[in-house]
Design a protein around this motif. Structure first.
Motif, PDB file in Angstrom:
ATOM      1  N   GLU A 126       6.315   5.752  -7.877  1.00 36.66           N
ATOM      2  CA  GLU A 126       4.898   6.515  -7.153  1.00 36.66           C
ATOM      3  C   GLU A 126       5.693   7.678  -7.463  1.00 36.66           C
ATOM      4  OE1 GLU A 126       2.405   8.517  -5.819  1.00 36.66           O
ATOM      5  OE2 GLU A 126       2.343   5.968  -6.231  1.00 36.66           O
ATOM      6  N   VAL A 148       2.362  12.042   1.900  1.00 34.96           N
ATOM      7  CA  VAL A 148       1.831  12.217   2.781  1.00 34.96           C
ATOM      8  C   VAL A 148       2.790  13.752   3.985  1.00 34.96           C
ATOM      9  CG1 VAL A 148       0.723  10.173   4.293  1.00 34.96           C
ATOM     10  CG2 VAL A 148       2.966  11.046   4.274  1.00 34.96           C
ATOM     11  N   ARG A 168       7.131  16.063   0.613  1.00 34.06           N
ATOM     12  CA  ARG A 168       6.399  14.924   0.752  1.00 34.06           C
ATOM     13  C   ARG A 168       7.084  13.723   1.314  1.00 34.06           C
ATOM     14  NH1 ARG A 168       3.354  18.982  -0.159  1.00 34.06           N
ATOM     15  NH2 ARG A 168       1.980  19.238  -1.480  1.00 34.06           N
ATOM     16  N   ASP A 205       0.727  -1.472   0.191  1.00 32.65           N
ATOM     17  CA  ASP A 205      -0.172  -0.214  -0.134  1.00 32.65           C
ATOM     18  C   ASP A 205       0.639   1.075   0.137  1.00 32.65           C
ATOM     19  OD1 ASP A 205      -2.287   1.443   0.837  1.00 32.65           O
ATOM     20  OD2 ASP A 205      -1.913   1.489   2.488  1.00 32.65           O
ATOM     21  N   SER A 245       1.162   5.914  -0.146  1.00 32.75           N
ATOM     22  CA  SER A 245       0.054   6.718   0.157  1.00 32.75           C
ATOM     23  C   SER A 245       1.521   7.636   0.413  1.00 32.75           C
ATOM     24  CB  SER A 245      -0.025   6.781   1.549  1.00 32.75           C
ATOM     25  OG  SER A 245       0.518   6.415   2.407  1.00 32.75           O
TER      26      SER A 245
END
Length: 185
Positions: free
Chosen positions: A142, A48, A94, A44, A46
């Motif tokens: 990503e 952030v 980030r 997974d 993400s």
């Protein structure tokens, strides 16, 4: 004097699929296999803010990777260095977090300065058996997605692990160092 090589990926790409289409057929097949494995592993990802990454344990993973490469740096020192870097960054900073079963296994710290994106720092959990895939997701796939989504033109992937980056479409650029110091005597 040549010091090392830096990897970068040059876009722009309208989307991740356009990035894939820019690769050779054999590279595309390798990347697709790797992405299927990442899906099968249930990793997974993400994106952030930095404070959330610190709270999640990003500095521990960065420190762990540094130790593995013979450059020990305690997590608190990592956090202070990264905070200093973030204050000086010219754009958005980030963190890309990769989890397996809720456990943080990889992190990449990135910045976007105009149309240029950079992967500044990486961390990996040493005891995670599929860390190669977690690394690829956090430090390459990503960031490429972010580059495409945000209309970026260049993704600076930094130095080290250049072979893995070239396999995924990056090119290498020589990094030079110059000194204005006079020789002794």
């Amino acid at each position: 004097m040549p010091l090392t090589e830096r990897a970068q990926l040059t876009g722009p790409f309208a989307d991740f699929e356009q990035y894939l289409q820019a690769q050779s057929g054999s590279r595309r097949a390798m990347i697709r296999r790797e992405l299927r494995t990442i899906d099968r592993l249930g990793l997974d990802v993400s994106v952030v803010e930095l404070d959330e990454a610190f709270a999640a344990g990003a500095c521990d993973l960065i420190s762990e990777l540094k130790v593995r490469h013979g450059l020990p740096e305690p997590p608190r020192l990592v956090q202070l260095r990264v905070q200093h870097w973030a204050r000086a960054a010219c754009g958005a900073v980030r963190a890309i977090l990769v989890r397996a079963g809720g456990r943080l296994v990889a992190v990449a710290l990135t910045q976007q300065c105009g149309r240029r994106h950079e992967v500044f720092e990486a961390g990996l959990r040493d005891d995670f058996p599929d860390r190669v895939h977690a690394y690829a997701l956090a430090c390459f796939y990503e960031p490429v997605r972010q580059l495409a989504e945000q209309g970026g033109e260049v993704l600076d992937l930094g130095v080290g692990t250049t072979h893995a980056k070239v396999l995924r479409g990056a090119t290498l650029e020589q990094v030079y160092g110059y000194s204005t110091a006079r020789p002794p005597g």
